[in-house]
Enzyme design. Sequence first.
Site, PDB file in Angstrom:
ATOM      1  N   THR A 100     -85.930 -22.653  13.389  1.00  0.00           N
ATOM      2  CA  THR A 100     -86.866 -21.619  12.936  1.00  0.00           C
ATOM      3  C   THR A 100     -87.769 -21.138  14.069  1.00  0.00           C
ATOM      4  OG1 THR A 100     -86.875 -22.691  10.765  1.00  0.00           O
ATOM      5  CG2 THR A 100     -88.573 -21.065  11.149  1.00  0.00           C
ATOM      6  N   GLY A 154     -91.225 -26.404  13.233  1.00  0.00           N
ATOM      7  CA  GLY A 154     -90.349 -26.497  12.072  1.00  0.00           C
ATOM      8  C   GLY A 154     -90.441 -27.881  11.456  1.00  0.00           C
ATOM      9  N   ALA A 155     -89.617 -28.110  10.443  1.00  0.00           N
ATOM     10  CA  ALA A 155     -89.570 -29.427   9.791  1.00  0.00           C
ATOM     11  C   ALA A 155     -88.212 -29.590   9.126  1.00  0.00           C
ATOM     12  CB  ALA A 155     -90.688 -29.575   8.772  1.00  0.00           C
ATOM     13  N   LYS A 166     -89.588 -35.044  10.519  1.00  0.00           N
ATOM     14  CA  LYS A 166     -89.199 -34.280  11.700  1.00  0.00           C
ATOM     15  C   LYS A 166     -88.423 -35.205  12.628  1.00  0.00           C
ATOM     16  CE  LYS A 166     -92.181 -31.628  13.649  1.00  0.00           C
ATOM     17  NZ  LYS A 166     -91.160 -30.548  13.688  1.00  0.00           N
ATOM     18  N   GLY A 169     -83.837 -32.860  15.503  1.00  0.00           N
ATOM     19  CA  GLY A 169     -83.459 -32.411  16.846  1.00  0.00           C
ATOM     20  C   GLY A 169     -83.875 -33.378  17.935  1.00  0.00           C
ATOM     21  N   GLU A 175     -93.264 -33.456  19.627  1.00  0.00           N
ATOM     22  CA  GLU A 175     -93.768 -32.642  18.523  1.00  0.00           C
ATOM     23  C   GLU A 175     -95.031 -33.247  17.931  1.00  0.00           C
ATOM     24  OE1 GLU A 175     -89.537 -30.728  16.885  1.00  0.00           O
ATOM     25  OE2 GLU A 175     -90.285 -32.629  16.097  1.00  0.00           O
TER      26      GLU A 175
END
Length: 317
Positions: A100, A154-155, A166, A169, A175
Amino acid sequence: MSLYLCNPHKYLCSPSRATSFRIFIHHHPFSSAKTHLASVHTPITPVPRPVTMPVSTGPVPITTTMLSAIEQSKRLAAYTAVDKHILPEHKVIGIGSGSTVPYVVERIVAQGHELNKDRVFIPTGFQSKELIVMSNLNLGDVDQFPIIDVTIDGADEVDIDLNCIKGGGACHLREKVLAEAANTFIVVADYRKNAEYLGTNFTPGVPVEVVPFAYAQVLRKLRDVLGSPNATLRMAKAKAGPVVTDNSNFVIDAPFPREMMKDPSTILAKIKMLTGVVEVGLFCDMAQAAYFGNEDGSVTVKRKVDSKVVEESILPS
């Protein structure tokens, strides 16, 4: 007499059937020498070669990439969050990771050079760093800017209390650093990530970043002690061996039963106590708001108001 003409492409010579030629070299005072071929008797009339020209079919249409419903939802959430939270007074902005986030950067760029020229953007990993650089935005580091105005990320999933999973990735350590450094932490995602409890739709489990030396011991403790018997070391898809994070660590995915996932803060605390664990992909009581793009063009917003989570919908205009 016969004149031999050379083919400059094949470097082969053959006798010419043309009439006799004389070579005249004309020197122009302002240019290099030019060689002219002139016929002694009759001029040679050039024979035009037929050339196939393209046929016009009208204006060439501008091709645009059609986004799937999921991608449209991601873009909708990202655009709405940027419009609401990336304001002119914000000068230090954290850029998260995930599918996102490119739409987040896209919307920030659309705010214009005048707003962005004095801003600094802090990435959470290689992907977001490349997005910042390729968008000609100012790249910064959390060492230089330990206090961030807003971080948008994002999440993988968000529950009713704005707790997040999270780390899908493998960027959750950085993060979390940027989320904690931010005065405002905002999450953007599509409607599939909006759940009542963590682990509902995102089933791989809780991402746990571990130092390679300790992964076997941490894996054993997760399985035998903490209640995640199916915890596994995450393996890479495009290389032999395990996934290696930007910090040169491994990632373990640890799924927990529903009843345990209803209390993610307790799971987080227990995993963090294991020696060798670097960070856990549970972001508990950190996000101020989450934006979810829906298939019908609306956006669901969950935000904290006086320590309570309020849900509202933004209808398409």
